[in-house]
Motif scaffolding. Sequence first.
Motif, PDB file in Angstrom:
ATOM      1  N   UNK A  41       0.827  -1.205   0.000  1.00 36.79           N
ATOM      2  CA  UNK A  41       0.000   0.000   0.000  1.00 36.79           C
ATOM      3  C   UNK A  41       0.866   1.263   0.000  1.00 36.79           C
ATOM      4  N   UNK A  42       1.978   1.222   0.723  1.00 38.76           N
ATOM      5  CA  UNK A  42       2.903   2.366   0.716  1.00 38.76           C
ATOM      6  C   UNK A  42       3.451   2.600  -0.691  1.00 38.76           C
ATOM      7  N   UNK A  43       3.833   1.531  -1.372  1.00 38.06           N
ATOM      8  CA  UNK A  43       4.350   1.648  -2.737  1.00 38.06           C
ATOM      9  C   UNK A  43       3.282   2.212  -3.668  1.00 38.06           C
ATOM     10  N   UNK A  44       2.059   1.752  -3.514  1.00 37.50           N
ATOM     11  CA  UNK A  44       0.963   2.249  -4.342  1.00 37.50           C
ATOM     12  C   UNK A  44       0.757   3.752  -4.127  1.00 37.50           C
ATOM     13  N   UNK A  45       0.717   4.166  -2.881  1.00 34.26           N
ATOM     14  CA  UNK A  45       0.517   5.585  -2.574  1.00 34.26           C
ATOM     15  C   UNK A  45       1.683   6.446  -3.057  1.00 34.26           C
ATOM     16  N   UNK A  46       2.901   5.920  -2.907  1.00 36.14           N
ATOM     17  CA  UNK A  46       4.077   6.673  -3.343  1.00 36.14           C
ATOM     18  C   UNK A  46       4.080   6.832  -4.863  1.00 36.14           C
ATOM     19  N   UNK A  47       3.705   5.777  -5.599  1.00 38.84           N
ATOM     20  CA  UNK A  47       3.695   5.884  -7.060  1.00 38.84           C
ATOM     21  C   UNK A  47       2.640   6.884  -7.525  1.00 38.84           C
ATOM     22  N   UNK A  48       1.493   6.919  -6.882  1.00 36.24           N
ATOM     23  CA  UNK A  48       0.460   7.900  -7.231  1.00 36.24           C
ATOM     24  C   UNK A  48       0.975   9.316  -6.957  1.00 36.24           C
ATOM     25  N   UNK A  49       1.586   9.526  -5.805  1.00 41.72           N
ATOM     26  CA  UNK A  49       2.119  10.852  -5.460  1.00 41.72           C
ATOM     27  C   UNK A  49       3.210  11.279  -6.440  1.00 41.72           C
ATOM     28  N   UNK A  50       4.067  10.360  -6.825  1.00 45.37           N
ATOM     29  CA  UNK A  50       5.159  10.641  -7.760  1.00 45.37           C
ATOM     30  C   UNK A  50       4.608  11.120  -9.104  1.00 45.37           C
ATOM     31  N   UNK A  51       3.625  10.374  -9.652  1.00 48.03           N
ATOM     32  CA  UNK A  51       3.039  10.740 -10.950  1.00 48.03           C
ATOM     33  C   UNK A  51       2.261  12.044 -10.838  1.00 48.03           C
ATOM     34  N   UNK A  52       1.539  12.228  -9.742  1.00 49.81           N
ATOM     35  CA  UNK A  52       0.783  13.474  -9.564  1.00 49.81           C
ATOM     36  C   UNK A  52       1.724  14.678  -9.506  1.00 49.81           C
ATOM     37  N   UNK A  53       2.886  14.511  -8.917  1.00 47.43           N
ATOM     38  CA  UNK A  53       3.857  15.614  -8.846  1.00 47.43           C
ATOM     39  C   UNK A  53       4.334  15.988 -10.253  1.00 47.43           C
ATOM     40  N   UNK A  54       4.644  14.991 -11.064  1.00 50.66           N
ATOM     41  CA  UNK A  54       5.082  15.257 -12.438  1.00 50.66           C
ATOM     42  C   UNK A  54       3.944  15.868 -13.249  1.00 50.66           C
ATOM     43  N   UNK A  62      -4.315  17.885 -15.182  1.00 53.99           N
ATOM     44  CA  UNK A  62      -5.220  17.513 -14.108  1.00 53.99           C
ATOM     45  C   UNK A  62      -5.175  15.998 -13.956  1.00 53.99           C
ATOM     46  N   UNK A  63      -5.652  15.499 -12.826  1.00 56.95           N
ATOM     47  CA  UNK A  63      -5.676  14.056 -12.634  1.00 56.95           C
ATOM     48  C   UNK A  63      -6.981  13.631 -11.999  1.00 56.95           C
ATOM     49  N   UNK A  64      -7.327  12.401 -12.240  1.00 56.10           N
ATOM     50  CA  UNK A  64      -8.502  11.794 -11.631  1.00 56.10           C
ATOM     51  C   UNK A  64      -8.133  10.379 -11.228  1.00 56.10           C
ATOM     52  N   UNK A  65      -8.703   9.948 -10.150  1.00 61.55           N
ATOM     53  CA  UNK A  65      -8.408   8.632  -9.595  1.00 61.55           C
ATOM     54  C   UNK A  65      -9.699   7.824  -9.619  1.00 61.55           C
ATOM     55  N   UNK A  66      -9.810   6.840 -10.520  1.00 62.31           N
ATOM     56  CA  UNK A  66     -11.050   6.047 -10.554  1.00 62.31           C
ATOM     57  C   UNK A  66     -11.360   5.463  -9.180  1.00 62.31           C
ATOM     58  N   UNK A  67     -12.600   5.544  -8.769  1.00 61.74           N
ATOM     59  CA  UNK A  67     -12.955   5.051  -7.441  1.00 61.74           C
ATOM     60  C   UNK A  67     -12.937   3.519  -7.371  1.00 61.74           C
ATOM     61  N   UNK A  68     -13.082   2.871  -8.515  1.00 62.83           N
ATOM     62  CA  UNK A  68     -12.994   1.412  -8.577  1.00 62.83           C
ATOM     63  C   UNK A  68     -11.960   1.054  -9.639  1.00 62.83           C
ATOM     64  N   UNK A  69     -10.983   0.240  -9.257  1.00 65.72           N
ATOM     65  CA  UNK A  69      -9.953  -0.198 -10.203  1.00 65.72           C
ATOM     66  C   UNK A  69     -10.320  -1.581 -10.721  1.00 65.72           C
ATOM     67  N   UNK A  70     -11.285  -1.636 -11.639  1.00 67.91           N
ATOM     68  CA  UNK A  70     -11.652  -2.926 -12.204  1.00 67.91           C
ATOM     69  C   UNK A  70     -11.219  -3.059 -13.661  1.00 67.91           C
ATOM     70  N   UNK A  71     -10.539  -2.021 -14.180  1.00 68.10           N
ATOM     71  CA  UNK A  71     -10.109  -2.020 -15.580  1.00 68.10           C
ATOM     72  C   UNK A  71      -8.613  -1.736 -15.700  1.00 68.10           C
ATOM     73  N   UNK A  72      -7.879  -1.969 -14.610  1.00 67.34           N
ATOM     74  CA  UNK A  72      -6.420  -1.789 -14.573  1.00 67.34           C
ATOM     75  C   UNK A  72      -5.985  -0.346 -14.807  1.00 67.34           C
ATOM     76  N   UNK A  73      -6.801   0.607 -14.415  1.00 67.42           N
ATOM     77  CA  UNK A  73      -6.446   2.022 -14.511  1.00 67.42           C
ATOM     78  C   UNK A  73      -6.381   2.598 -13.105  1.00 67.42           C
TER      79      UNK A  73
END
Length: 165
Positions: free
Chosen positions: A5-18, A25-36
């Motif tokens: 979970x830490x790795x997941x959160x860090x990767x999201x933060x890293x991409x959001x920073x870039x 802008x960014x959006x985070x799908x509330x359900x990850x059922x399509x590998x996004x």
Amino acid sequence: MDLAQQKEQFSVAYIKAIAAQAGLNNAHPSVDDDSIDLELIGKDFKGILRNPKIELQLKCTSRDLLNGNVIKFPLSLKNYNDLRGDNVLCPRYLAVLVIPENVQDWVEYKDEELILRNSCYWVSIRNHPKTYNKTKVTVDIPLKQRLTKETLVELMTLASKGEYL
């Protein structure tokens, strides 16, 4: 929070920073059922689409997966199948963040800077072939395909023109 979970959160933060640096802008799908895991949205691009979007499947690893000039990343079969093919509305990319083994080394704090380690790489598997593997597919990610502000703008510009890599 466990390490995955830490790795997941860090990767999201890293991409959001870039993405923020690139003005996206960014959006985070509330359900990850399509590998996004994350959608990035542009504004006022000059192609046929003024507000293009790209979708990212994010992975984060501290394992040594380097082999020559590529990262050999073991991707789940579900993710592989969800990211390949051209029957999707917008381009999809796999982004793999390679980080240090020790969690304490992921971020360095200084008086006037915050350093996020290490580097993220991207690949399109849109045109990869169907596989008969049962659980995982090893995907080669070229080290020359580093995910940067410039890369995100380039991928978004292509998407605005209706083009994919």
